[in-house]
Design a protein around this motif. Structure first.
Motif, PDB file in Angstrom:
ATOM      1  N   ALA A  15      88.414 -18.198 -16.471  1.00 20.32           N
ATOM      2  CA  ALA A  15      89.778 -18.045 -16.953  1.00 20.32           C
ATOM      3  C   ALA A  15      90.792 -18.295 -15.833  1.00 20.32           C
ATOM      4  N   PHE A  16      90.532 -17.758 -14.669  1.00 18.23           N
ATOM      5  CA  PHE A  16      91.464 -17.923 -13.547  1.00 18.23           C
ATOM      6  C   PHE A  16      91.573 -19.386 -13.132  1.00 18.23           C
ATOM      7  N   GLY A  17      90.430 -20.051 -12.990  1.00 16.56           N
ATOM      8  CA  GLY A  17      90.445 -21.460 -12.617  1.00 16.56           C
ATOM      9  C   GLY A  17      91.140 -22.317 -13.661  1.00 16.56           C
ATOM     10  N   ALA A  18      90.908 -22.009 -14.949  1.00 19.26           N
ATOM     11  CA  ALA A  18      91.530 -22.775 -16.026  1.00 19.26           C
ATOM     12  C   ALA A  18      93.040 -22.575 -16.042  1.00 19.26           C
ATOM     13  N   ALA A  19      93.498 -21.360 -15.793  1.00 19.28           N
ATOM     14  CA  ALA A  19      94.935 -21.078 -15.808  1.00 19.28           C
ATOM     15  C   ALA A  19      95.653 -21.822 -14.690  1.00 19.28           C
ATOM     16  N   ILE A  20      95.108 -21.767 -13.482  1.00 22.45           N
ATOM     17  CA  ILE A  20      95.742 -22.455 -12.357  1.00 22.45           C
ATOM     18  C   ILE A  20      95.667 -23.966 -12.556  1.00 22.45           C
ATOM     19  N   GLY A  21      94.515 -24.452 -13.011  1.00 26.41           N
ATOM     20  CA  GLY A  21      94.372 -25.878 -13.272  1.00 26.41           C
ATOM     21  C   GLY A  21      95.319 -26.360 -14.352  1.00 26.41           C
ATOM     22  N   GLY A  22      95.506 -25.556 -15.412  1.00 21.61           N
ATOM     23  CA  GLY A  22      96.416 -25.922 -16.485  1.00 21.61           C
ATOM     24  C   GLY A  22      97.852 -26.014 -16.017  1.00 21.61           C
ATOM     25  N   GLY A 208      91.887 -20.876 -23.991  1.00 19.94           N
ATOM     26  CA  GLY A 208      92.847 -19.784 -24.105  1.00 19.94           C
ATOM     27  C   GLY A 208      93.596 -19.521 -22.825  1.00 19.94           C
ATOM     28  N   ALA A 209      92.903 -19.663 -21.686  1.00 21.56           N
ATOM     29  CA  ALA A 209      93.523 -19.360 -20.402  1.00 21.56           C
ATOM     30  C   ALA A 209      94.520 -20.419 -19.952  1.00 21.56           C
ATOM     31  N   LEU A 210      94.333 -21.681 -20.382  1.00 23.45           N
ATOM     32  CA  LEU A 210      95.183 -22.742 -19.844  1.00 23.45           C
ATOM     33  C   LEU A 210      96.402 -23.070 -20.712  1.00 23.45           C
ATOM     34  N   VAL A 211      96.451 -22.573 -21.957  1.00 25.02           N
ATOM     35  CA  VAL A 211      97.526 -22.984 -22.870  1.00 25.02           C
ATOM     36  C   VAL A 211      98.909 -22.677 -22.309  1.00 25.02           C
ATOM     37  N   LEU A 212      99.179 -21.416 -22.046  1.00 21.79           N
ATOM     38  CA  LEU A 212     100.517 -21.040 -21.580  1.00 21.79           C
ATOM     39  C   LEU A 212     100.859 -21.639 -20.218  1.00 21.79           C
TER      40      LEU A 212
END
Length: 253
Positions: A15-22, A208-212
């Protein structure tokens, strides 16, 4: 309990990697895999991280395509796509041979070399020679990297900078290239079984983690110059690459 703790740790890391990558992808139009993999590579199995990077990059590009529309620039885009069509099967054949330490070594080297080169592009002369064949070569490299790690946009991004494309051309070509290539790579991963029903929970976490963050990143791109942020991200990626190289070399030696 140990297995449960490890599984939860992997979920949070995904989730953390996806959020920062997004977030970074939303701003730049690429680099989801570069950022996410620099985080995932420490704890996530490469054979899981690679298809997740492809899926996350594809999902983020779908969001960007809906929020930031810059046309297709077909005359510039098509050689990159043709080259990628040749490169993707090559990358698929290389994927099963990944070793964790060797993977860190290759990934770290790519981050250091390529991102350092991108930092220096403003000082390099623009490349006008090579025509469509050279553009296809950049697309081929992107295609090879797509199934390996989702890095489909790295080579085209660097090449577009060296070509001297303006902001809209660069964003449009890179965004559409990644959308086409990552769509093909996701389909290929599903067909080969590298992405299957067993990955649905991980895919849900990544999406879910990268959308916002991806939406937020796209707003930053539209509302401000991304030059300073681009340099900051690239320096962070160079630092991540150096750290991975040190870790891989220590383990291998």
């Amino acid at each position: 309990p140990v297995l449960h703790s490890s599984a939860m740790s992997d979920i949070w890391m995904l989730a953390f990697g996806a959020a920062i990558g997004g977030l970074v992808q939303g701003i730049s139009g690429f680099a989801f895999a570069m950022v996410a993999m620099s985080i995932w590579v420490w704890t996530i199995d490469p054979l899981l991280a690679a298809p997740m990077a492809v899926f996350g990059g594809w999902f983020g590009q779908c969001i960007s395509a809906l929020r930031i529309r810059r046309g297709w620039y077909v005359n510039i885009l098509w050689p990159f796509v043709v080259g990628a069509g040749i490169g993707i099967p090559i990358g698929q054949q290389l994927l099963p041979y990944l070793d964790q330490n060797q993977f860190k070594l290759v990934l770290g080297s790519l981050l250091v070399v390529c991102c350092s080169a991108m930092l220096a592009t403003s000082q390099l002369p623009q490349i006008r020679k090579g025509g469509k064949v050279a553009d296809a070569g950049a697309g081929l490299l992107g295609g090879v990297m797509a199934p390996l790690s989702g890095f489909s946009g790295l080579a085209p991004a660097l090449w577009a900078s060296l070509r001297g494309y303006n902001k809209d051309e660069h964003r449009a070509v890179l965004q559409n290239f990644n959308l086409v290539v990552l769509s093909a790579t996701v389909a290929s991963n599903v067909w080969s079984g590298r992405l299957n029903r067993g990955h649905v929970p991980q895919m849900a976490v990544v999406a879910g983690a990268l959308v916002l963050p991806a939406i937020w990143g796209s707003k930053i791109y539209v509302g401000m110059s991304a030059a300073a942020f681009r340099k900051t991200v690239l320096w962070l990626l160079v630092g991540a690459g150096v750290t991975m190289l040190i870790a891989a070399l220590r383990a291998m030696l």
